[in-house]
Motif scaffolding. Structure first.
Motif: not given
Length: 119
Positions: A86, A89-91
């Motif tokens: 998770s 997916a963002r950083q």
């Protein structure tokens, strides 16, 4: 997904993001201020028993790979892997170990598990 692997003795690369050491034991004699990683997650390292098999064979055998995947499929490691998927997916994230040969290191297996959890 922004995920890569690294050797924990290497200085950070510009695109590493959060550097996570996934080793059972920290390097001896390295001061906390001199560490080349941000977070230590030994829960994602092979068990001590499994590490002994790598030391003996000096390579990742099919039996090691099966056993490591089984260890990482236990609830606690699996939840951490899902968290990393998770986050990646963002950083940017980087998973590190002290093995010099990345192709013969659990960190590549772990990166595959994180990618699979993210799909």
């Amino acid at each position: 997904m922004m995920l890569r692997t690294f050797n924990i003795y290497e200085p950070p690369a510009a695109d590493d993001g959060l550097r996570i050491a996934v080793v059972r034991h920290l390097p001896r004699g390295v001061r906390k201020a001199d560490r080349q990683f941000d977070v230590w997650l030994p829960i994602l390292a092979p068990s001590a028993e499994l590490l002994k098999t790598v030391v003996e064979t000096k390579r990742l055998t099919p039996a090691f790979i099966r056993s490591y995947r089984a260890e990482m499929n236990r609830p606690d490691p699996r939840h951490v892997i899902e968290l990393l998927a998770s986050l990646a997916a963002r950083q940017p994230l980087a998973l590190g170990c002290h093995c010099t040969d990345e192709s013969n290191c659990h960190r590549t297996l772990l990166a595959d598990l994180v990618r699979a959890a993210g799909s």
